[in-house]
Design a protein around this motif. Structure first.
Motif, PDB file in Angstrom:
ATOM      1  N   ASN A 124       0.830  -1.205   0.000  1.00 14.99           N
ATOM      2  CA  ASN A 124       0.000   0.000   0.000  1.00 14.99           C
ATOM      3  C   ASN A 124       0.863   1.253   0.000  1.00 14.99           C
ATOM      4  O   ASN A 124       1.970   1.262   0.539  1.00 14.99           O
ATOM      5  CB  ASN A 124      -0.910   0.016   1.229  1.00 14.99           C
ATOM      6  CG  ASN A 124      -1.868  -1.161   1.253  1.00 14.99           C
ATOM      7  OD1 ASN A 124      -2.900  -1.141   0.600  1.00 14.99           O
ATOM      8  ND2 ASN A 124      -1.519  -2.200   2.007  1.00 14.99           N
ATOM      9  N   ILE A 125       0.324   2.315  -0.604  1.00 11.92           N
ATOM     10  CA  ILE A 125       0.984   3.615  -0.661  1.00 11.92           C
ATOM     11  C   ILE A 125       0.130   4.608   0.118  1.00 11.92           C
ATOM     12  O   ILE A 125      -1.106   4.573   0.042  1.00 11.92           O
ATOM     13  CB  ILE A 125       1.143   4.116  -2.117  1.00 11.92           C
ATOM     14  CG1 ILE A 125       1.718   2.997  -3.015  1.00 11.92           C
ATOM     15  CG2 ILE A 125       2.014   5.362  -2.161  1.00 11.92           C
ATOM     16  CD1 ILE A 125       3.082   2.527  -2.627  1.00 11.92           C
ATOM     17  N   SER A 126       0.775   5.497   0.871  1.00  6.89           N
ATOM     18  CA  SER A 126       0.043   6.507   1.633  1.00  6.89           C
ATOM     19  C   SER A 126      -0.949   7.255   0.743  1.00  6.89           C
ATOM     20  O   SER A 126      -0.627   7.659  -0.373  1.00  6.89           O
ATOM     21  CB  SER A 126       1.031   7.503   2.248  1.00  6.89           C
ATOM     22  OG  SER A 126       0.352   8.621   2.786  1.00  6.89           O
ATOM     23  N   ARG A 142       2.854   7.246  -7.484  1.00  5.67           N
ATOM     24  CA  ARG A 142       2.329   6.040  -6.845  1.00  5.67           C
ATOM     25  C   ARG A 142       2.800   4.791  -7.586  1.00  5.67           C
ATOM     26  O   ARG A 142       3.157   3.782  -6.966  1.00  5.67           O
ATOM     27  CB  ARG A 142       0.803   6.086  -6.778  1.00  5.67           C
ATOM     28  CG  ARG A 142       0.259   7.163  -5.841  1.00  5.67           C
ATOM     29  CD  ARG A 142      -1.268   7.123  -5.788  1.00  5.67           C
ATOM     30  NE  ARG A 142      -1.740   5.912  -5.139  1.00  5.67           N
ATOM     31  CZ  ARG A 142      -1.882   5.764  -3.817  1.00  5.67           C
ATOM     32  NH1 ARG A 142      -1.564   6.763  -3.001  1.00  5.67           N
ATOM     33  NH2 ARG A 142      -2.322   4.635  -3.313  1.00  5.67           N
ATOM     34  N   LEU A 176       6.494   4.187  -6.700  1.00  2.00           N
ATOM     35  CA  LEU A 176       6.648   3.640  -5.355  1.00  2.00           C
ATOM     36  C   LEU A 176       6.154   2.199  -5.265  1.00  2.00           C
ATOM     37  O   LEU A 176       6.739   1.373  -4.552  1.00  2.00           O
ATOM     38  CB  LEU A 176       5.899   4.517  -4.350  1.00  2.00           C
ATOM     39  CG  LEU A 176       6.442   5.939  -4.179  1.00  2.00           C
ATOM     40  CD1 LEU A 176       5.559   6.745  -3.243  1.00  2.00           C
ATOM     41  CD2 LEU A 176       7.879   5.919  -3.658  1.00  2.00           C
ATOM     42  N   LEU A 177       5.105   1.895  -6.005  1.00  4.92           N
ATOM     43  CA  LEU A 177       4.592   0.524  -5.987  1.00  4.92           C
ATOM     44  C   LEU A 177       5.602  -0.443  -6.593  1.00  4.92           C
ATOM     45  O   LEU A 177       5.767  -1.573  -6.107  1.00  4.92           O
ATOM     46  CB  LEU A 177       3.263   0.458  -6.752  1.00  4.92           C
ATOM     47  CG  LEU A 177       2.447  -0.823  -6.578  1.00  4.92           C
ATOM     48  CD1 LEU A 177       2.111  -1.054  -5.102  1.00  4.92           C
ATOM     49  CD2 LEU A 177       1.168  -0.770  -7.414  1.00  4.92           C
ATOM     50  N   ALA A 190       8.160  -1.099  -3.981  1.00  5.19           N
ATOM     51  CA  ALA A 190       7.595  -1.983  -2.966  1.00  5.19           C
ATOM     52  C   ALA A 190       7.631  -3.435  -3.427  1.00  5.19           C
ATOM     53  O   ALA A 190       7.992  -4.340  -2.650  1.00  5.19           O
ATOM     54  CB  ALA A 190       6.167  -1.565  -2.643  1.00  5.19           C
ATOM     55  N   LEU A 246       4.039   2.214   2.312  1.00  4.78           N
ATOM     56  CA  LEU A 246       5.020   3.259   2.070  1.00  4.78           C
ATOM     57  C   LEU A 246       4.424   4.579   2.531  1.00  4.78           C
ATOM     58  O   LEU A 246       3.342   4.969   2.093  1.00  4.78           O
ATOM     59  CB  LEU A 246       5.409   3.309   0.595  1.00  4.78           C
ATOM     60  CG  LEU A 246       6.249   2.121   0.097  1.00  4.78           C
ATOM     61  CD1 LEU A 246       6.650   2.318  -1.364  1.00  4.78           C
ATOM     62  CD2 LEU A 246       7.488   1.917   0.962  1.00  4.78           C
ATOM     63  N   CYS A 276       7.835   9.263   1.536  1.00  2.00           N
ATOM     64  CA  CYS A 276       8.480   8.690   0.351  1.00  2.00           C
ATOM     65  C   CYS A 276       8.344   9.584  -0.882  1.00  2.00           C
ATOM     66  O   CYS A 276       9.088   9.404  -1.857  1.00  2.00           O
ATOM     67  CB  CYS A 276       7.866   7.334   0.019  1.00  2.00           C
ATOM     68  SG  CYS A 276       8.213   6.045   1.210  1.00  2.00           S
ATOM     69  N   ASP A 277       7.416  10.496  -0.859  1.00  2.00           N
ATOM     70  CA  ASP A 277       7.109  11.304  -2.043  1.00  2.00           C
ATOM     71  C   ASP A 277       8.355  12.026  -2.550  1.00  2.00           C
ATOM     72  O   ASP A 277       8.930  12.877  -1.865  1.00  2.00           O
ATOM     73  CB  ASP A 277       6.021  12.325  -1.693  1.00  2.00           C
ATOM     74  CG  ASP A 277       5.379  12.926  -2.932  1.00  2.00           C
ATOM     75  OD1 ASP A 277       5.752  12.530  -4.050  1.00  2.00           O
ATOM     76  OD2 ASP A 277       4.505  13.803  -2.775  1.00  2.00           O
TER      77      ASP A 277
END
Length: 341
Positions: free
Chosen positions: A119-121, A130, A133-134, A137, A150, A154-155
């Motif tokens: 999952n991403i914030s 997103r 970041l995925l 992950a 995350l 992380c942004d």
């Protein structure tokens, strides 16, 4: 100074961290005194002791004769072992509050052994970010059954730095979750204030980590002010006084006796209250004895209070009005009271 400053120093001989924004103290982390209850975030292997009748919870045994209270005790039997994580500081003479939902949290990542999925914030809304970041992950958690979140920090951060952070938390989770034993044991300690500040406050404009940094940047003066009950907000005065049963907050309008003075004072209280409770380390039941306030203005006050606590990191429930016109809150005990720091 303008911008954010993180000061790492010692207070009363113990590690402490302060977050200053535009020269004003916004957050303060203090190491507990020697011999104090376990630090929030610490993970233990605990032994189930006995149910707490009437409350639906379970008493657990920790190392060194300490006891813990687990609110969800259904299905547990005395003598079995389980992993638990400390969620807050215990009140004097009471058991340490714990949860069975163990998390491994760092600046960028939260590994969730009992909640699979990546999952991403939600605060990161850009779809391209997103997706990036995925992908990180998936790479970092490949072959693991653990879940991952995350965090918002992380942004825009370099992917290698995020992956390194995730792998460190994954390794810690695998070590703790795979630990063998049947006796109560501390498996992972909670973070000290210096590391906790690094985890939660992000990259500051300035870092002061030398001895004496609290004095150099007026942190000590700000801490001294927290030891008194009185808080001046222009013409408005708050009195914040902890008792054994609750925290009482009295709101006064000062010399202003105009019809609008009560609403003005109460709105000032709403905006300042999260910061004061956070810095003073106060939690539990909080009762506000507000300045005179017309019922038609209650909604405006509630909206201001809700907005102020939305930006606060500590879980706080806005309970509502009492028959006498007081307003009540219930706040998680994540910090030590400043008087004990």
């Amino acid at each position: 100074m303008k911008g954010t400053l993180v000061a790492l120093d010692h207070y009363n001989g113990r590690p402490a961290a302060a977050l200053m924004i535009d020269g004003k103290l916004q957050d303060l982390l203090l190491s507990p005194p020697d011999g104090a209850a376990p630090t929030p975030g610490a993970i233990y292997r605990a032994v189930v002791d006995r149910p707490l009748k009437g409350q639906g919870g379970m008493m657990l045994r920790l190392p060194d004769g300490q006891t813990a209270f687990l609110r969800q005790g259904k299905g547990l039997r005395p003598g079995q072992t389980m992993l638990v994580q400390v969620t807050g500081y215990a009140e004097g003479g009471k058991a340490v509050p714990v949860t069975h939902k163990v998390l491994f949290k760092s600046r960028y990542a939260i590994v969730t052994p009992d909640a699979p999925g990546l999952n991403i914030s939600r605060s990161i809304r850009d779809e391209d970010e997103r997706d990036r970041l995925l992908e990180i992950a998936h790479i970092a958690m490949d072959g693991s059954d653990f879940g991952l979140i995350l965090r918002s920090g992380c942004d825009g951060v370099d992917g290698d730095k995020i992956e390194e952070d995730v792998l460190a938390m994954r390794d810690a989770a695998e070590a703790v979750m795979g630990a063998d034993g049947t006796d109560p044991e501390l498996l992972m300690d909670g973070l000290d204030p210096h590391h906790l500040g690094w985890r939660e406050w992000g990259e500051p404009d300035q870092l002061a980590n030398h001895d004496g940094s609290f004095e150099d940047h007026s942190v000590l003066d700000a801490i001294d002010a927290l030891h008194g009950a009185k808080v001046r907000l222009g013409s408005v005065t708050l009195y914040i006084e902890p008792t054994r049963a609750l925290v009482a907050v009295d709101v006064n309008t000062g010399g202003d006796t105009s019809p609008a003075a009560g609403l003005k004072a109460n709105l000032a209280c709403a905006r300042e209250l999260p910061r004061q409770l956070r810095l003073r380390g106060l939690g539990g039941q909080i009762t506000l004895d507000l300045a005179p306030l017309a019922k038609k203005d209650r909604k405006q006050f509630e909206n201001a209070l809700r907005s102020a606590f939305r930006a606060d990191s500590i879980e706080t429930a806005l309970v509502g009005w009492t028959p006498l016109g007081h307003y009540e809150l219930q706040r998680k005990r994540e910090r030590l009271p400043i008087a004990l720091g």
